[in-house]
Design an enzyme around this catalytic site. Sequence first.
Site, mmCIF file in Angstrom:
data_model
loop_
_atom_site.group_PDB
_atom_site.id
_atom_site.type_symbol
_atom_site.label_atom_id
_atom_site.label_comp_id
_atom_site.label_asym_id
_atom_site.label_seq_id
_atom_site.Cartn_x
_atom_site.Cartn_y
_atom_site.Cartn_z
ATOM 1 N N CYS A 91 0.807 -1.223 0.000
ATOM 2 C CA CYS A 91 0.000 0.000 0.000
ATOM 3 C C CYS A 91 0.836 1.268 0.000
ATOM 4 C CB CYS A 91 -0.935 0.019 1.205
ATOM 5 S SG CYS A 91 -2.210 -1.253 1.158
ATOM 6 N N HIS A 345 -9.027 4.068 -1.572
ATOM 7 C CA HIS A 345 -7.662 3.558 -1.408
ATOM 8 C C HIS A 345 -7.263 2.746 -2.639
ATOM 9 C CE1 HIS A 345 -4.074 1.912 0.172
ATOM 10 N NE2 HIS A 345 -4.555 1.011 1.009
ATOM 11 N N CYS A 375 0.471 2.245 6.661
ATOM 12 C CA CYS A 375 0.667 0.834 6.968
ATOM 13 C C CYS A 375 0.671 0.041 5.669
ATOM 14 C CB CYS A 375 -0.423 0.325 7.906
ATOM 15 S SG CYS A 375 -2.106 0.453 7.242
#
Length: 389
Positions: A91, A345, A375
Amino acid sequence: MRDAVVVEAVRTPIGKGKPNGALAHVHPVELLAHTLRTLVERSGVDPELIDDVIGGTVDQVGEQAMNTTRYAALSAGLPESVPATTVDRQCGSSQQAVHFAAQGVISGAYDIAVACGVESMSRVPMWSNVPAGKDPFGPGIAARYPEGLVPQGISAELIAAKWSVTREQMDALAVSSHRRAAAAWDSGLFDAEVAPLEGVTRDECVRPGTSTEVLAGLRPAYHDPVFAERFPQIEWNVTAGNASPVNDGASAVLVMAGETAARLGLRPLARLHSFAVTGSDPLLMLTGVVPATEKVLRRAGLSLDDIDLFEVNEAFSSVVLAWQQETGADLDKVNVHGGAVALGHPLGASGTRLTTTLVHAMRERGARYALQTMCEAGGLANAMILERI
């Protein structure tokens, strides 16, 4: 020592990562090309001067294979002489691209670099790069973690349990995220950062009318009887409403040496001050934002009180709330224009999306220092500090 500054930052609107999403018809190469083209146009920089384009993409398969960033740069019209590469830190892939671009500039390897990212989760769903029946971890990981690692949703539940984060707290954070995002849109605060694409002008997942009462009616998203037996402490409070959705989108930032910006007559949005990456427990997986925050503050010689704005990726509300408990940060300074729960996202694009939103928010609010952290799967996290100049 040379410094590295951001002089322009743009992103697409973020669409739902589903076949009927607003950007599902756009090839991921073209999503990224749109931001690169817009970045060059808005900055006025001669693209011949760009030393490298570093892009983040997580699922590098199918339409996102074969070094997507290179083909996006070519599609955007950048000269063939401008190189490009695609990186994967899950990510945080495009935040890592920012780190690499800035570190290249600071070291003198680059004068001008682009950091960017893309993910089309409607066309290349999560885990598309792991064929059915294949093991991406190998026997060494099985030996080191004999009980087995877990999916991110289970990690988010474990974090909620460990830090006693309640369903009500997670839902309240989600509602705040939607309301802040809606307010930012209504106030025109996203106008400077968003590059409309094929008639899509706004982020598709923002729900200004949502409420804690609405979210309270959602069922747990990750309940699994096997994991329930293994982890009896889990209360199963993570839902589709207090976690980030799946999305399509792209983003890009233009990074260069401060002296280069001055020579070209460009006004920096912010200086890239300090950087940190860290590993953490791959079972909890998403807690690396805590040590990464501590590490980057230590490297910068700053304290939490020096930071005016934070961007902490809202992969799951429980992650942000656990981070807040550990750091003591003021939530009024966190994700002030909404976070990933509301905005979305799109994995590989999220790092530079956060940076794009952050540098524009810094200017709008007169913030001196800002901190961004994300994260990442596998027990990883990136963090960096920006300074307005």
